[in-house]
Each structure stands twice: as structure tokens, then as C-alpha cells.
Write a protein that holds these residues in place. Structure first.
Motif, short mmCIF file in Angstrom:
data_model
loop_
_atom_site.label_atom_id
_atom_site.label_comp_id
_atom_site.label_asym_id
_atom_site.label_seq_id
_atom_site.Cartn_x
_atom_site.Cartn_y
_atom_site.Cartn_z
N VAL A 1 29.26 -9.98 21.78
CA VAL A 1 28.40 -8.81 21.56
C VAL A 1 27.93 -8.23 22.89
N PRO A 2 27.66 -6.92 22.93
CA PRO A 2 27.19 -6.31 24.18
C PRO A 2 25.74 -6.69 24.46
N PRO A 3 25.40 -6.90 25.73
CA PRO A 3 23.99 -7.15 26.08
C PRO A 3 23.14 -5.92 25.75
N MET B 1 29.67 -13.04 12.70
CA MET B 1 29.10 -14.38 12.52
C MET B 1 29.98 -15.22 11.59
N CYS B 2 30.38 -14.64 10.47
CA CYS B 2 31.21 -15.37 9.50
C CYS B 2 32.56 -15.74 10.11
N ASN B 3 33.13 -14.81 10.89
CA ASN B 3 34.42 -15.08 11.53
C ASN B 3 34.31 -16.26 12.50
N ILE B 4 33.26 -16.26 13.31
CA ILE B 4 33.05 -17.35 14.26
C ILE B 4 32.88 -18.67 13.53
N ASN B 5 32.19 -18.62 12.40
CA ASN B 5 31.92 -19.85 11.64
C ASN B 5 33.19 -20.47 11.06
N THR B 6 34.26 -19.67 10.94
CA THR B 6 35.52 -20.22 10.40
C THR B 6 36.36 -20.91 11.48
N ALA C 1 26.06 -5.22 8.97
CA ALA C 1 27.23 -5.79 8.31
C ALA C 1 28.29 -6.23 9.31
N GLU C 2 28.47 -5.44 10.39
CA GLU C 2 29.44 -5.81 11.43
C GLU C 2 29.06 -7.13 12.09
#
Length: 340
Positions: free
Chosen positions: A191-193, A154-159, A148-149
Motif C-alpha cells: 500500500v502507498p504511504p 488483505m484476503c489475498n495476503i491471507n491466502t 473494498a480494495e
């Protein structure tokens, strides 16, 4: 006789180790017809690609080459099955085209035309890209909060202005995301590697299963007639987990899904495996070739479905050791279990 669900792999499954796989294709006259179809439109033949002296990432992973190679390998494996009763067929991403043929909804040549045409269109336009990132840990225990995180990120970046990012494939314990360069790069930076390889960009992959592919879907519908499609002979499980039943499926709807939703909307492979397990309860999940890359995703999807009480990698490994429930036809020692 054991019962089974057949799973057809998608892009990325034909790798260096698979070079030469078509030497075992069970109907060389059919393979010759595939070669003739490609030669007629100015493409390299499968025989030349598969028979090359060395593997080339630039050559063999191109959509117009990889899709046709993967389709032929999967179909050949389905034709080679012996001693098992197939209950249903499914696939991952472009593996849906292979599944259509393996289930009889497309004749072998028609399936090749669909896979080859869509692979060519994807390569010619190459809109956007893909990356893959896991949300399950090494123990493969379900991690819904972490998933979910990542989807929220992903949704935040898409905005954000100029950023496009969406879910491409729900792939067991991994998320395949697709978008434009800005969207993919923003996710990679956030995101962390993990494991020294994630987030992993997928070379020669477009933004499959997103609205970015709407132009490709339209071109596919223009190039491929609905008359190619027939009633499936075996139940087909699509990228929503929906089952297309023999004798009860609209071929027009199947065509519309294949060259519409399947191209432009997220592909839920986990839902497909969940439907396969719960609807058909097979003895075996058989993964067709090429390659051996799908085993982890299938096992993770079964764990997420709580199939036979499995809740972790250790549970799956114990079950697989005691009485195998998954067969990878890309592994010689397992292939013989279902082709003898």
C-alpha cells in the motif's frame, strides 16, 4: 437534561499527555483497591504507573499495564458524569471491558479483574501484531470502493503460504488489521504511504480480534468465572452493533461473547456507533478518557451512518460548531460540559 451514549476507548489511548490522569479519579478508596489487586499478583500499582515522573513507551504501553490504566481512567470518567442522562454504553476493543463496568454488567472490581487479567494474558503471549491504515480521504467522505480494495488485498495476503492477515477493528474511516509478521509486512509493502505515518504499526499490540487469540481467550475463560457477570443496568452495545438490554440479557451469553467472539473475531466499532445513533438517537456522544484519540473515528462512523445528514468532515465540523454532538472528556474545555 441532554441524553448521551458513553463510548469507552481501547488500547493506545493512554499516552504521554495522560500521565497523572488518575489524580482526578472520583473514588480514591476504589483506586486503592485496584492497586491492592495488582500488588497481590506482583504487578506495579496504577498509582505508581500514573504517578511516574516520566512516560515510558516500554512501561506504559505494555498490555498488562495499559489495559488497567485505561479501564480505571474510563470508569473514573463515567463516575464523574453530571447533568446528562446516559441511554447506553459502548466501547472500542478493550474498551468493551470498561463499557461492561460502566453499564453495570460488571462491578467495578470485577471489571478491573477482567481488564487486568486479559491485558496480562495478551502481554504474556503477545501473539502477532496490528497495524492501522485509513480508507477515507482527508475530507472523510465515504469511500466504499477503496475500503473494498483494501479488504480484498488483505484476503489475498491471507491466502499466501506462511501469511496470516485479517480485519481486527472496523474503526470509522480506518482499518485495523492484525496478523503475523509476514502478513503485516506484505500489506505494508503493497500500500502507498499516507500522511507520513500510515501504514502504522501499533507497538505492544497483539493480533487482537483474530483467531490467533484463541489460546488467550481460552486462558481468559479458565481464569475468569461467569459469576462475575450480571444483568446490565444500562443498554450495552457490543462489537457487532448488538444491544444487550437490561433485564433481558443472558449473563452466560454475555460472558461467552466477552471471552469468546470479542477476543477472536473482528470488532466492528463502526457498527457499534451506528447502533448507538439509530437505536438511541442521543443528544451527545461522550467519549470517556483517557486520551483524545477516538474523536475522529467516532465522527467518521457517524458520517458513514449518514447521521443527521452528515456526509463529510466539513459537515461534521459545521454541526459540531453549531451545537456540539460529541464531547471528549480528555479535553478540559469539553469535559466541563458533562461534569459540572
Amino acid at each position: 437534561m441532554k441524553t448521551a451514549v458513553l463510548i469507552c476507548p481501547g488500547r493506545g489511548s493512554y499516552t504521554k499527555a495522560e500521565l497523572g490522569s488518575l489524580a482526578r479519579f472520583p473514588d480514591q478508596s476504589l483506586l486503592a483497591r485496584f492497586d491492592a489487586m495488582r500488588r497481590a499478583v506482583g504487578q506495579e500499582t496504577l498509582s505508581d504507573l500514573d504517578g511516574a515522573s516520566s512516560y515510558s513507551v516500554a512501561r506504559h504501553t505494555r498490555g498488562d499495564n495499559a489495559s488497567a490504566l485505561i479501564y480505571a481512567c474510563s470508569l473514573g470518567d463515567a463516575m464523574s458524569l453530571r447533568g446528562v442522562k446516559l441511554l447506553a454504553v459502548t466501547g472500542n476493543s478493550m474498551g468493551w471491558y470498561s463499557a461492561l463496568a460502566c453499564a453495570g454488567a460488571l462491578a467495578p472490581e470485577a471489571g478491573f479483574e477482567v481488564a487486568n487479567t486479559m491485558g496480562r494474558l495478551m502481554q504474556e503471549h503477545l501473539i502477532g501484531g496490528q497495524l492501522i491504515y485509513p480508507f477515507m480521504g482527508p475530507d472523510w467522505a465515504p469511500a466504499p470502493d477503496r475500503k473494498a480494495e483494501l479488504l480484498a488485498l488483505m484476503c489475498n495476503i491471507n491466502t499466501r503460504a506462511g501469511h496470516v492477515l485479517g480485519l481486527s477493528i472496523d474503526l470509522g474511516g480506518m482499518l485495523v488489521l492484525a496478523g503475523n509478521e509476514a502478513g503485516l509486512a506484505a500489506f505494508e509493502a503493497a500500500v502507498p504511504p499516507l500522511e507520513g505515518r500510515f501504514p502504522m504499526r501499533l507497538g505492544n499490540h497483539a493480533a487482537f480480534h483474530t483467531q490467533l487469540q484463541a489460546p488467550v481467550a481460552a486462558l481468559g475463560r479458565a481464569a475468569l468465572p461467569a459469576t462475575l457477570f450480571a444483568q446490565p443496568k444500562l443498554p450495552l452495545i457490543d462489537g457487532r452493533g448488538h444491544v444487550w438490554w437490561p433485564g433481558a440479557s443472558s449473563t452466560d451469553a454475555l460472558y461467552a461473547y466477552t471471552l469468546g467472539h470479542q477476543v477472536t473475531e473482528p470488532y466492528d466499532f463502526t457498527a457499534a456507533i451506528r447502533s448507538a445513533a439509530r437505536e438511541f438517537a442521543p443528544d451527545l456522544f461522550i467519549i470517556a478518557g483517557p486520551g483524545t484519540t477516538m474523536g475522529g473515528a467516532v465522527a467518521q462512523a457517524l458520517i458513514l451512518s449518514n447521521w443527521r445528514g452528515m456526509a463529510s468532515k466539513a459537515d461534521f465540523q459545521a454541526r459540531q460548531s453549531a451545537e456540539p454532538l460529541m464531547v471528549s472528556m480528555g479535553l478540559a474545555d469539553q469535559r466541563k460540559w458533562v461534569t459540572a
